[in-house]
Scaffold this motif. Sequence first.
Motif, mmCIF file in Angstrom:
data_model
loop_
_atom_site.group_PDB
_atom_site.id
_atom_site.type_symbol
_atom_site.label_atom_id
_atom_site.label_comp_id
_atom_site.label_asym_id
_atom_site.label_seq_id
_atom_site.Cartn_x
_atom_site.Cartn_y
_atom_site.Cartn_z
ATOM 1 N N GLU A 105 0.837 -1.218 0.000
ATOM 2 C CA GLU A 105 0.000 0.000 0.000
ATOM 3 C C GLU A 105 0.860 1.251 0.000
ATOM 4 O O GLU A 105 0.553 2.244 -0.643
ATOM 5 C CB GLU A 105 -0.906 0.018 1.242
ATOM 6 N N LYS A 106 1.962 1.194 0.754
ATOM 7 C CA LYS A 106 2.862 2.352 0.828
ATOM 8 C C LYS A 106 3.498 2.617 -0.538
ATOM 9 O O LYS A 106 3.640 3.764 -0.946
ATOM 10 C CB LYS A 106 3.948 2.129 1.898
ATOM 11 N N ARG A 107 3.872 1.530 -1.239
ATOM 12 C CA ARG A 107 4.450 1.719 -2.579
ATOM 13 C C ARG A 107 3.403 2.333 -3.521
ATOM 14 O O ARG A 107 3.690 3.240 -4.278
ATOM 15 C CB ARG A 107 4.985 0.386 -3.129
ATOM 16 N N GLU A 108 2.169 1.821 -3.432
ATOM 17 C CA GLU A 108 1.109 2.369 -4.297
ATOM 18 C C GLU A 108 0.882 3.851 -4.003
ATOM 19 O O GLU A 108 0.727 4.666 -4.893
ATOM 20 C CB GLU A 108 -0.196 1.586 -4.094
ATOM 21 N N THR A 111 3.680 6.082 -5.354
ATOM 22 C CA THR A 111 3.879 6.094 -6.807
ATOM 23 C C THR A 111 2.637 6.608 -7.551
ATOM 24 O O THR A 111 2.580 6.576 -8.774
ATOM 25 C CB THR A 111 4.262 4.689 -7.338
ATOM 26 N N ASP A 112 1.669 7.108 -6.785
ATOM 27 C CA ASP A 112 0.477 7.704 -7.399
ATOM 28 C C ASP A 112 0.898 8.906 -8.263
ATOM 29 O O ASP A 112 1.833 9.634 -7.907
ATOM 30 C CB ASP A 112 -0.444 8.164 -6.257
ATOM 31 N N ASP A 113 0.204 9.099 -9.364
ATOM 32 C CA ASP A 113 0.567 10.179 -10.296
ATOM 33 C C ASP A 113 0.522 11.576 -9.691
ATOM 34 O O ASP A 113 1.149 12.497 -10.200
ATOM 35 C CB ASP A 113 -0.381 10.161 -11.512
ATOM 36 N N ARG A 114 -0.257 11.758 -8.620
ATOM 37 C CA ARG A 114 -0.385 13.110 -8.036
ATOM 38 C C ARG A 114 0.729 13.446 -7.053
ATOM 39 O O ARG A 114 0.785 14.541 -6.511
ATOM 40 C CB ARG A 114 -1.731 13.242 -7.302
ATOM 41 N N VAL A 115 1.624 12.472 -6.813
ATOM 42 C CA VAL A 115 2.647 12.663 -5.782
ATOM 43 C C VAL A 115 3.719 13.678 -6.198
ATOM 44 O O VAL A 115 4.190 13.672 -7.329
ATOM 45 C CB VAL A 115 3.341 11.310 -5.457
ATOM 46 N N LEU A 116 4.077 14.527 -5.231
ATOM 47 C CA LEU A 116 5.224 15.423 -5.399
ATOM 48 C C LEU A 116 6.207 15.087 -4.290
ATOM 49 O O LEU A 116 5.798 14.927 -3.128
ATOM 50 C CB LEU A 116 4.759 16.881 -5.278
ATOM 51 N N LEU A 117 7.473 14.959 -4.660
ATOM 52 C CA LEU A 117 8.490 14.608 -3.657
ATOM 53 C C LEU A 117 9.534 15.704 -3.579
ATOM 54 O O LEU A 117 10.146 16.049 -4.591
ATOM 55 C CB LEU A 117 9.225 13.335 -4.056
ATOM 56 N N LEU A 118 9.727 16.243 -2.377
ATOM 57 C CA LEU A 118 10.895 17.092 -2.168
ATOM 58 C C LEU A 118 11.993 16.152 -1.704
ATOM 59 O O LEU A 118 11.789 15.393 -0.741
ATOM 60 C CB LEU A 118 10.653 18.121 -1.063
ATOM 61 N N VAL A 119 13.128 16.184 -2.389
ATOM 62 C CA VAL A 119 14.237 15.319 -1.962
ATOM 63 C C VAL A 119 15.416 16.201 -1.574
ATOM 64 O O VAL A 119 15.824 17.081 -2.335
ATOM 65 C CB VAL A 119 14.644 14.330 -3.078
ATOM 66 N N ALA A 120 15.904 15.985 -0.345
ATOM 67 C CA ALA A 120 17.067 16.735 0.149
ATOM 68 C C ALA A 120 18.299 15.858 -0.027
ATOM 69 O O ALA A 120 18.308 14.693 0.399
ATOM 70 C CB ALA A 120 16.865 17.086 1.616
ATOM 71 N N ARG A 121 19.341 16.411 -0.678
ATOM 72 C CA ARG A 121 20.578 15.650 -0.924
ATOM 73 C C ARG A 121 21.771 16.360 -0.314
ATOM 74 O O ARG A 121 21.870 17.587 -0.394
ATOM 75 C CB ARG A 121 20.829 15.494 -2.429
#
Length: 239
Positions: A105-108, A111-121
Amino acid sequence: MRSRKLFLRTVKRSLKGKEKKQKRKEEQVKLAASQVLVDAANALEDPMSLVVPFKKYDRNGLTVSIDCHKMPECTRDTVDWALSLLSTNMKSLYKQSSWGWKEREKREEITDDRVLLLVARGEDQNPVGFVHFRFDMDFDDEVLYCYEIQLVEEVRRKGLGKFLIQILEMLAYQTQMKKVMLTVFKHNKEANSFFVNQLKYEIDETSPSIYDPMNPEDYDYEILSKPIKKKKTIAAKSE
Ligand SMILES: CC(C)(COP(=O)(O)OP(=O)(O)OC[C@H]1O[C@@H](n2cnc3c(N)ncnc32)[C@H](O)[C@@H]1OP(=O)(O)O)[C@@H](O)C(=O)NCCC(=O)NCCS
């Protein structure tokens, strides 16, 4: 006499009907306007372009760059890394809740099309934290919903979490969302302290402790939110 009474009652009923119809119409107009704002926010190619100075965090011995990834274009490596961090940080908290831990469920969800991810590197380009958020309607309101904020242990308590949430608040302001919302487990004491004491989030009107206050033991989570000041549009400024 009787027919006059009947006449008045019919007029009253018809007026009430008209008022109801008018109210319904106003609600529909408001809903459509809110949806337009959500669609416009989701159409942004790169939300971070609205807050460019916040693409870098350099404080407390931590130097980090922050980018936004839209889900369909996000790499498999980034998704796998985010899920693995989520599992490290949250699995035991989920297991203590009535939701349990459901990897699929967490993977689904992420990976939903509406997802936005801020990634800090970090400086070596390795990811050290992420925020999963969405622009969405919540009941009748246009909102920025923060689904996850997760940092690796080594970078915590250096102000990065607060900085990332402030980015969400600025994005909500720029896109004219009504509030920033999130869900937090009641037993995640650290996160509650972070959001409530430090960032001044409050229990949202849609949280179970507000709509079902007599049964707190039935819910192991709280919905928190912070209202976002309305952005002045050009039309409003010239008034
Ligand atoms: C919650 C989390 C995002 C906070 O990020 P962070 O970068 O560590 O927090 P900050 O350094 O910005 O903290 C700002 C302030 O919040 C409060 N705070 C942060 N973490 C806290 C903790 N573990 N316990 C108590 N207060 C805390 C403090 O007042 C802190 O200021 P201070 O360090 O000067 O005392 C991070 O700890 C994390 O990823 N935790 C694991 C995952 C998680 O629980 N996510 C939330 C799910 S809802």
